[in-house]
Design an enzyme around this catalytic site. Structure first.
Site, mmCIF file in Angstrom:
data_model
loop_
_atom_site.group_PDB
_atom_site.id
_atom_site.type_symbol
_atom_site.label_atom_id
_atom_site.label_comp_id
_atom_site.label_asym_id
_atom_site.label_seq_id
_atom_site.Cartn_x
_atom_site.Cartn_y
_atom_site.Cartn_z
ATOM 1 N N ASP A 1 -53.072 -38.711 15.428
ATOM 2 C CA ASP A 1 -53.488 -37.473 14.853
ATOM 3 C C ASP A 1 -55.227 -37.400 15.003
ATOM 4 O OD1 ASP A 1 -51.273 -36.441 14.012
ATOM 5 O OD2 ASP A 1 -51.526 -36.802 12.014
ATOM 6 N N ASP B 1 -57.374 -51.239 14.097
ATOM 7 C CA ASP B 1 -58.516 -51.090 13.467
ATOM 8 C C ASP B 1 -59.589 -50.799 14.568
ATOM 9 O OD1 ASP B 1 -58.342 -53.663 13.841
ATOM 10 O OD2 ASP B 1 -59.431 -54.059 12.313
ATOM 11 N N LYS C 1 -51.599 -55.293 15.237
ATOM 12 C CA LYS C 1 -52.345 -55.993 14.140
ATOM 13 C C LYS C 1 -52.052 -57.582 14.291
ATOM 14 C CE LYS C 1 -55.593 -55.903 11.292
ATOM 15 N NZ LYS C 1 -57.039 -55.766 11.756
ATOM 16 N N ASP D 1 -48.402 -42.984 14.304
ATOM 17 C CA ASP D 1 -48.667 -41.638 13.355
ATOM 18 C C ASP D 1 -50.217 -41.485 13.436
ATOM 19 O OD1 ASP D 1 -48.283 -39.627 11.824
ATOM 20 O OD2 ASP D 1 -47.173 -40.673 10.348
ATOM 21 N N TYR E 1 -41.416 -47.308 8.469
ATOM 22 C CA TYR E 1 -40.947 -46.033 7.825
ATOM 23 C C TYR E 1 -39.495 -45.958 7.685
ATOM 24 C CZ TYR E 1 -45.295 -43.706 9.012
ATOM 25 O OH TYR E 1 -46.690 -43.334 9.304
#
Length: 360
Positions: free
Chosen positions: A251, A223, A191, A247, A141
């Site tokens: 959620d 994942d 990852k 992020d 980001y």
């Protein structure tokens, strides 16, 4: 000593839920909390008034505050703002950057009264209590270079995923220390099978682990972590990960609890100053209709008291008040099986304040 608290109502349902937080702060003052409360504009409301999503006076007040309570920012009203630096969300990102709020704490705690409201079977989520620790000021980001350009006759967009060892170590220590205070289990999500930056992330976590012998460290690819959150979420205690993965996963975890309207969050810097906000967005479709769930905002007040002001007893009193209201069967529309029986934002605030006062 009087502590300073800054309220930033923001956009959409932000002002409505922040009003309930202000009322709760007033009740805490009556209970002996010595605070000075101010309000300021941020996000779309600030853009409308001053042409900037984070005006200089707001930032100045935020820097001077011991803690900041934020409602929500953004909405389709400002989608047409062509200068991305003027969008409401830039006000939020600016606060994180200028205050150095690198560590985001997002609990996914299921109140037992809401087990039936979860998107998973009650037996899978009953007793759920996860803390997701998200790095907040680095990663893709914020990485450079970034942008769009033309290559071989077509537009190409690119972003850079970057972390330094010091950034990883800083958030890693927050997560290890959190695990020490909870169940002693820390899962680091990365990852590392395809991304060099998360290979480094894993290396740093492994290097820190011997300093925390009472914490069991494990690793999981992002994942698989997403799959495990909906398969067997109670296997997790504390989860630590980077900005983008955090992020997304936080959620997803939020919906395991019945409603994202129940979940607070804390963003902390190295001095203990924090910004506290509900995990939900600005929900402009229900703004001004007395439909918003204020509980995440009121629980954000509890997190503020615990993590920035050191007022654990008052924090526990707020959390107990929310539990009592849920025991009484009171629900806002996002939690109610029958929307006709749901109560509004103000009525839910009234109920929490009454339950808080009864504990005096």
């Amino acid at each position: 000593m009087t502590r300073k608290v800054l309220l930033l109502p923001g956009d959409g349902i932000g002002p409505e839920i922040t009003d309930q937080a202000a009322r709760l702060l007033g009740a805490c003052q009556t209970a002996g909390l010595d605070i000075d409360v101010e309000k300021a504009l941020v996000g779309g409301a600030a853009y409308d008034a001053h042409g900037e999503p984070l005006p200089a006076p707001t930032l100045e007040k935020a820097r001077a505050a011991d803690a900041v309570l934020l409602g929500a920012v953004g909405g389709p009203k400002w989608d047409a703002v062509e200068d991305l630096s003027k969008r409401p969300e830039k006000g939020l990102l600016g606060l994180r950057k200028h205050l150095g709020l690198f560590g985001n704490l997002r609990p996914a705690l299921l109140y037992p009264q809401l087990a039936e409201a979860s998107s998973l079977k009650p037996e899978l989520v009953s007793g759920l209590d996860i803390m997701i620790v998200r790095e907040l000021t680095g990663g893709i980001y914020f990485g450079h270079p970034r942008g769009t350009e033309e290559r071989d006759g077509e537009r190409v967009g690119y972003n850079t995923y970057v972390y330094g060892e010091a950034e990883i170590e800083r958030i890693g220590r927050v997560a290890f220390e959190m695990a020490q205070k909870r169940g002693g289990k820390l899962c680091s999500v990365d990852k590392a099978n395809v991304l060099e930056v998360t290979m480094l992330w894993r290396d740093v976590m492994e290097r820190l682990a011997p300093e925390y012998p009472d914490v069991e460290l494990s690793h999981m690819y992002v994942d698989n972590a997403a799959m495990q959150l909906v398969r067997a979420p109670k296997q997790f205690d504390v989860v630590v990960t980077g900005n983008m993965f955090g992020d997304i996963l936080s959620d997803a975890a939020a919906m395991l609890t019945g409603s994202i309207g129940m979940l607070p969050s804390a963003s902390l810097n190295e001095s203990g100053q924090g910004m506290f906000e509900p995990c939900h967005g600005s929900a402009p479709d229900i703004a001004g209709r007395d439909l918003a769930n204020p509980l995440a905002m009121m629980l954000s007040v509890a997190m503020m008291l615990r993590y920035s002001l050191g007022e654990t007893a008052l924090a526990e009193r707020i959390e107990a008040a929310v539990g009592r209201v849920l025991d009484d069967g009171l629900r806002t529309a996002d939690l109610a099986d029958d929307s006709a029986r749901a109560i509004g934002t103000r009525a839910m605030g009234d109920a929490v304040l009454e339950a808080f006062a009864q504990q005096a």
